[in-house]
Design a protein around this motif. Sequence first.
Motif, PDB file in Angstrom:
ATOM      1  N   GLN A 247       0.647   7.308  38.148  1.00  0.00           N
ATOM      2  CA  GLN A 247      -0.379   6.668  37.315  1.00  0.00           C
ATOM      3  C   GLN A 247      -1.017   5.482  38.020  1.00  0.00           C
ATOM      4  N   GLU A 248      -0.225   4.720  38.754  1.00  0.00           N
ATOM      5  CA  GLU A 248      -0.785   3.588  39.509  1.00  0.00           C
ATOM      6  C   GLU A 248      -1.664   4.082  40.654  1.00  0.00           C
ATOM      7  N   LEU A 249      -1.273   5.168  41.297  1.00  0.00           N
ATOM      8  CA  LEU A 249      -2.119   5.742  42.343  1.00  0.00           C
ATOM      9  C   LEU A 249      -3.449   6.214  41.768  1.00  0.00           C
ATOM     10  N   ALA A 250      -3.405   6.775  40.559  1.00  0.00           N
ATOM     11  CA  ALA A 250      -4.636   7.252  39.923  1.00  0.00           C
ATOM     12  C   ALA A 250      -5.612   6.108  39.688  1.00  0.00           C
ATOM     13  N   LYS A 251      -5.081   4.951  39.347  1.00  0.00           N
ATOM     14  CA  LYS A 251      -5.945   3.773  39.151  1.00  0.00           C
ATOM     15  C   LYS A 251      -6.588   3.335  40.456  1.00  0.00           C
ATOM     16  N   CYS A 252      -5.999   3.776  41.559  1.00  0.00           N
ATOM     17  CA  CYS A 252      -6.519   3.426  42.885  1.00  0.00           C
ATOM     18  C   CYS A 252      -7.263   4.603  43.523  1.00  0.00           C
ATOM     19  N   GLY A 253      -7.618   5.606  42.722  1.00  0.00           N
ATOM     20  CA  GLY A 253      -8.480   6.665  43.208  1.00  0.00           C
ATOM     21  C   GLY A 253      -7.807   7.970  43.570  1.00  0.00           C
ATOM     22  N   TRP A 254      -6.450   8.017  43.594  1.00  0.00           N
ATOM     23  CA  TRP A 254      -5.766   9.259  43.914  1.00  0.00           C
ATOM     24  C   TRP A 254      -5.480  10.001  42.608  1.00  0.00           C
ATOM     25  N   LYS A 255      -6.256  11.023  42.319  1.00  0.00           N
ATOM     26  CA  LYS A 255      -6.163  11.727  41.041  1.00  0.00           C
ATOM     27  C   LYS A 255      -5.243  12.936  41.088  1.00  0.00           C
ATOM     28  N   SER A 256      -4.790  13.311  42.263  1.00  0.00           N
ATOM     29  CA  SER A 256      -3.893  14.452  42.386  1.00  0.00           C
ATOM     30  C   SER A 256      -2.452  14.020  42.186  1.00  0.00           C
ATOM     31  N   GLY A 257      -1.530  14.971  42.341  1.00  0.00           N
ATOM     32  CA  GLY A 257      -0.124  14.645  42.188  1.00  0.00           C
ATOM     33  C   GLY A 257       0.452  13.990  43.426  1.00  0.00           C
TER      34      GLY A 257
END
Length: 502
Positions: A247-257
Amino acid sequence: MQVKAFRDLSKSDCMSVQVYQPVHMCKKSPCMWHRYAAAITNADAGTGVLAASAFLGQSNTLGVCPLTTSRAENLYLCTNTGGSTADSPMQAGFHPLPLTAKVHPSKTMKLLTSFLLVLATVGHASAVLPPKLQEFTQSAIDSGLVLKTLNGIALAKTFSSFSGTCTPSNVKFRREWRSISRNSRKKFVEAVKCVQTKPSVLPPSEVPGAKSVYDDLVWAHIRKAGLVHNSGTFLLFHRYYLYAYEQELAKCGWKSGVPYWNWGLDINGPHLSPVFDGSDASLGSDGIFIPNQPDRVIHFTPTLSVVIPPGTGGGCVASGPFSDFTIRLGIFSNLTGMPVEPVDGRGDNPRCLERDLNGNPLRRWSSFRNTTEVILSHDNIWDFQTHIEGDPRFMDSQLELMGPHGGGHAGIGGVAGNPIISPYDPAFWLTHSQLDRIYWIWQMLDLENRSNVAGTSTWINLPPSPNITVEDTIDVLPHQPTRKLKELMNTVGGSPLCHVYV
């Protein structure tokens, strides 16, 4: 049935192939190829087990192309998603795997969930019931082909388990590092660095050494180390922990797993792996080589220990991403076990990220054979978790003592070899994604009977604690709230999880 050699296959061959019912595939050009994973269960007889190993997109027109090999057939799926103009799966980056089953075409969801019924019809019961280790040849086990097959079976079964807010259209796919494009790997590295620079949300008075969200996440592991290792919550805590990081990676632009690192691919030298090659599309290099390092001796009991020879590094990461990364929390003194809410180690203690990549523990505990055996040799959660983690109370030989999980950590060495602060190495998340993948495969082979827990709530039951139940809770505060263990059983349950492994 039309059969062609792999080298002769073209898109036109995939336009009209007879399977169980006549179907025209790839009606819209261009064609997108997806491979299946399969293993030879009896190579001499040429029998195989088929299961999906890749998400099939949103096409309504799906089917398979049969190909021939020396022992069996290959099946490739062709969908009309328009993502590739390749004339063959090989040109699209996919490679043949032997198998024999044929598949009834249907829409994406129905196709995936019908695989097991089709395979049962043609006599492949092992795709419905958990297969047995003895069904596979030794070479298929050691090559990783069986593990790939099990991943495919798990994926096929997963597509009948979606619930809540998790659907085939929003599920995250966790892929092996090598299967991600170079540009995507670089984007992943950028997202990790973003998490490492976002300011901490922890109260400075409580954990003054935490300067970033990444530090926060490491602290979430430190503070519960004595509760989530060699305990009944080990697997589910780390599953939820990975979710929090994702979830933290998603906030930084990484939307994959979160990608995973398939240990078995690098048993002959992780320093040669694209995960650690020091390029800008890696997680950085090995540590600077330190000669004449002593063996690492880990004492589990007064009579049982393991000796791990030094690896190929030992010092600070020499080059590439994270060679300039500063770790801060720890070190912890006067520990007699695993800490819970430790008083010391909370201050700012800046130092470099150390690594000592080492194929020895990977070969001994984390090979394709090790991971395949732990999946297929245990039919209850207690036996599975104690063997995958390597619980010293129940292992009676060095062959089992570290478990695939411990071998993965020791294969990275350095900071990652420290069970308390290991999340400081960005490779930690990839090795734990692999761990969760193995757990997911094991569960999905019989999810109904493998959605439970066993054990107590403390490290090797010290101090003594009650047995846990699925109603007990864990958290990854402050970034993820408290959840009941039963909410984390199904990776596509939607509350909150929504991921699969391909």
